[in-house]
Design a protein around this motif. Structure first.
Motif, PDB file in Angstrom:
ATOM      1  N   VAL A   6      49.891   0.513 101.988  1.00  0.00           N
ATOM      2  CA  VAL A   6      50.377   2.017 102.038  1.00  0.00           C
ATOM      3  C   VAL A   6      50.414   2.439 101.133  1.00  0.00           C
ATOM      4  N   VAL A   7      50.289   3.725 100.778  1.00  0.00           N
ATOM      5  CA  VAL A   7      51.125   4.429  99.386  1.00  0.00           C
ATOM      6  C   VAL A   7      51.775   5.775  99.997  1.00  0.00           C
ATOM      7  N   SER A   8      51.813   6.126 100.924  1.00  0.00           N
ATOM      8  CA  SER A   8      52.790   6.549 101.705  1.00  0.00           C
ATOM      9  C   SER A   8      52.554   7.241 103.151  1.00  0.00           C
ATOM     10  N   GLY A   9      53.255   7.976 103.086  1.00  0.00           N
ATOM     11  CA  GLY A   9      53.634   8.190 105.475  1.00  0.00           C
ATOM     12  C   GLY A   9      54.849   9.013 105.215  1.00  0.00           C
ATOM     13  N   GLU A  10      54.278   9.596 106.782  1.00  0.00           N
ATOM     14  CA  GLU A  10      55.215  10.140 107.168  1.00  0.00           C
ATOM     15  C   GLU A  10      55.336   9.776 109.207  1.00  0.00           C
ATOM     16  N   GLU A  11      56.851  10.171 109.416  1.00  0.00           N
ATOM     17  CA  GLU A  11      56.205  10.043 111.298  1.00  0.00           C
ATOM     18  C   GLU A  11      57.086  11.067 111.680  1.00  0.00           C
ATOM     19  N   ARG A  12      56.498  10.875 113.404  1.00  0.00           N
ATOM     20  CA  ARG A  12      57.206  12.429 114.385  1.00  0.00           C
ATOM     21  C   ARG A  12      57.255  11.760 115.633  1.00  0.00           C
ATOM     22  N   GLU A  13      58.179  11.769 116.495  1.00  0.00           N
ATOM     23  CA  GLU A  13      58.480  11.894 117.665  1.00  0.00           C
ATOM     24  C   GLU A  13      57.374  12.597 118.217  1.00  0.00           C
ATOM     25  N   ASP A  14      56.553  12.033 119.738  1.00  0.00           N
ATOM     26  CA  ASP A  14      55.740  12.229 120.119  1.00  0.00           C
ATOM     27  C   ASP A  14      56.298  11.792 121.408  1.00  0.00           C
ATOM     28  N   PRO A  15      56.106  13.468 122.414  1.00  0.00           N
ATOM     29  CA  PRO A  15      57.071  12.514 124.111  1.00  0.00           C
ATOM     30  C   PRO A  15      55.799  11.681 124.867  1.00  0.00           C
ATOM     31  N   GLN A  16      54.347  12.098 124.343  1.00  0.00           N
ATOM     32  CA  GLN A  16      53.581  10.920 125.171  1.00  0.00           C
ATOM     33  C   GLN A  16      53.474   9.745 124.514  1.00  0.00           C
ATOM     34  N   LEU A  17      53.075   9.604 123.583  1.00  0.00           N
ATOM     35  CA  LEU A  17      52.740   8.790 122.923  1.00  0.00           C
ATOM     36  C   LEU A  17      53.902   8.505 122.081  1.00  0.00           C
TER      37      LEU A  17
ATOM     38  N   VAL B 214      56.266   6.606 118.700  1.00  0.00           N
ATOM     39  CA  VAL B 214      56.012   7.531 117.105  1.00  0.00           C
ATOM     40  C   VAL B 214      54.778   7.490 116.793  1.00  0.00           C
ATOM     41  N   LYS B 215      54.018   8.992 116.219  1.00  0.00           N
ATOM     42  CA  LYS B 215      52.966   9.356 115.790  1.00  0.00           C
ATOM     43  C   LYS B 215      53.630   8.891 114.073  1.00  0.00           C
ATOM     44  N   TYR B 216      52.501   8.518 113.204  1.00  0.00           N
ATOM     45  CA  TYR B 216      52.054   7.405 112.153  1.00  0.00           C
ATOM     46  C   TYR B 216      51.507   8.456 111.329  1.00  0.00           C
ATOM     47  N   HIS B 217      51.011   9.079 109.882  1.00  0.00           N
ATOM     48  CA  HIS B 217      50.247   9.297 109.206  1.00  0.00           C
ATOM     49  C   HIS B 217      50.490   9.453 108.103  1.00  0.00           C
ATOM     50  N   PHE B 218      49.883   7.930 107.573  1.00  0.00           N
ATOM     51  CA  PHE B 218      49.884   7.555 106.295  1.00  0.00           C
ATOM     52  C   PHE B 218      48.551   7.488 105.735  1.00  0.00           C
ATOM     53  N   VAL B 219      48.816   7.553 104.024  1.00  0.00           N
ATOM     54  CA  VAL B 219      47.664   7.212 103.325  1.00  0.00           C
ATOM     55  C   VAL B 219      47.691   5.310 102.786  1.00  0.00           C
ATOM     56  N   VAL B 220      45.939   5.469 103.077  1.00  0.00           N
ATOM     57  CA  VAL B 220      46.129   4.070 103.122  1.00  0.00           C
ATOM     58  C   VAL B 220      45.264   3.503 102.099  1.00  0.00           C
ATOM     59  N   ASP B 221      45.531   2.558 100.765  1.00  0.00           N
ATOM     60  CA  ASP B 221      44.867   1.814  99.993  1.00  0.00           C
ATOM     61  C   ASP B 221      44.484   1.036 100.273  1.00  0.00           C
ATOM     62  N   ALA B 222      42.524   1.069 100.495  1.00  0.00           N
ATOM     63  CA  ALA B 222      41.647  -0.042 100.677  1.00  0.00           C
ATOM     64  C   ALA B 222      40.995  -0.209 100.111  1.00  0.00           C
ATOM     65  N   LEU B 223      39.829  -1.269  99.902  1.00  0.00           N
ATOM     66  CA  LEU B 223      38.887  -1.279  99.819  1.00  0.00           C
ATOM     67  C   LEU B 223      37.679  -1.178  99.908  1.00  0.00           C
ATOM     68  N   ASP B 224      36.455  -0.356  99.579  1.00  0.00           N
ATOM     69  CA  ASP B 224      34.930  -0.109 100.886  1.00  0.00           C
ATOM     70  C   ASP B 224      34.639  -1.347 101.397  1.00  0.00           C
ATOM     71  N   GLY B 225      33.267  -1.058 101.741  1.00  0.00           N
ATOM     72  CA  GLY B 225      32.362  -1.919 102.127  1.00  0.00           C
ATOM     73  C   GLY B 225      31.731  -2.794 101.212  1.00  0.00           C
ATOM     74  N   ASN B 226      31.633  -1.918 100.140  1.00  0.00           N
ATOM     75  CA  ASN B 226      31.340  -2.669  98.724  1.00  0.00           C
ATOM     76  C   ASN B 226      32.391  -3.231  97.537  1.00  0.00           C
TER      77      ASN B 226
ATOM     78  N   GLU C 146      43.133   8.138 105.239  1.00  0.00           N
ATOM     79  CA  GLU C 146      44.066   9.150 105.862  1.00  0.00           C
ATOM     80  C   GLU C 146      44.144   8.419 107.149  1.00  0.00           C
ATOM     81  N   VAL C 147      45.523   7.659 108.010  1.00  0.00           N
ATOM     82  CA  VAL C 147      45.637   7.365 109.343  1.00  0.00           C
ATOM     83  C   VAL C 147      46.425   8.316 110.115  1.00  0.00           C
ATOM     84  N   VAL C 148      45.867   7.896 111.183  1.00  0.00           N
ATOM     85  CA  VAL C 148      46.912   8.569 112.397  1.00  0.00           C
ATOM     86  C   VAL C 148      47.506   7.555 112.960  1.00  0.00           C
ATOM     87  N   MET C 149      47.743   7.384 113.501  1.00  0.00           N
ATOM     88  CA  MET C 149      47.425   6.104 114.436  1.00  0.00           C
ATOM     89  C   MET C 149      49.022   6.579 115.431  1.00  0.00           C
ATOM     90  N   ALA C 150      49.291   6.016 116.253  1.00  0.00           N
ATOM     91  CA  ALA C 150      50.740   6.246 117.727  1.00  0.00           C
ATOM     92  C   ALA C 150      51.947   4.549 117.780  1.00  0.00           C
TER      93      ALA C 150
END
Length: 124
Positions: free
Chosen positions: A71-82, A84-96, A103-107
């Protein structure tokens, strides 16, 4: 006896509405919402673990062999239903084997011991 089908139909409609409102929402829209707080330490073990989980979860459905680097950067916020919600920028290798950013958004719902991958897209 007619109440049961009506209740099932209402429950199904609620599930579809939640899916459209939360899961199908593009990352770009989510990242513009108010209330996001930058993560103080993207190198923290939990942040890297969540990023690794998100890449693995994405690969379960997309089967495109993306490999997590960090993970190279990220932010978070509280969500009443979900939770903790996270927004990340992830460095990764593609299939090649090419380096890319995603960009990842998860809770994370700690009280249910559940994580939800909301979106996973190439970063712009």
């Amino acid at each position: 006896m007619m109440r049961r089908p009506s209740l099932l139909l209402a429950a199904a409609a609620a599930v579809v509405a939640i899916y459209v409102a939360v899961v199908a929402m593009p990352a770009a829209v989510v990242s513009q919402e108010q209330g996001w707080v930058p993560l103080p330490d993207v190198d923290a073990h939990l942040v890297q673990e969540l990023g690794r989980w998100a890449v693995a979860e994405h690969d379960k459905t997309a089967n495109d062999r993306v490999k997590f680097n960090r993970v190279v950067s990220g932010e978070e916020r509280e969500d009443p239903q979900l939770g903790v919600k996270y927004h990340f920028v992830v460095d990764a290798l593609d299939g090649n084997g090419r380096d890319g950013k995603y960009e990842v958004v998860m809770a994370e719902q700690v009280w249910l011991e559940r994580r939800i991958l909301i979106s996973f897209n190439p970063a712009r």
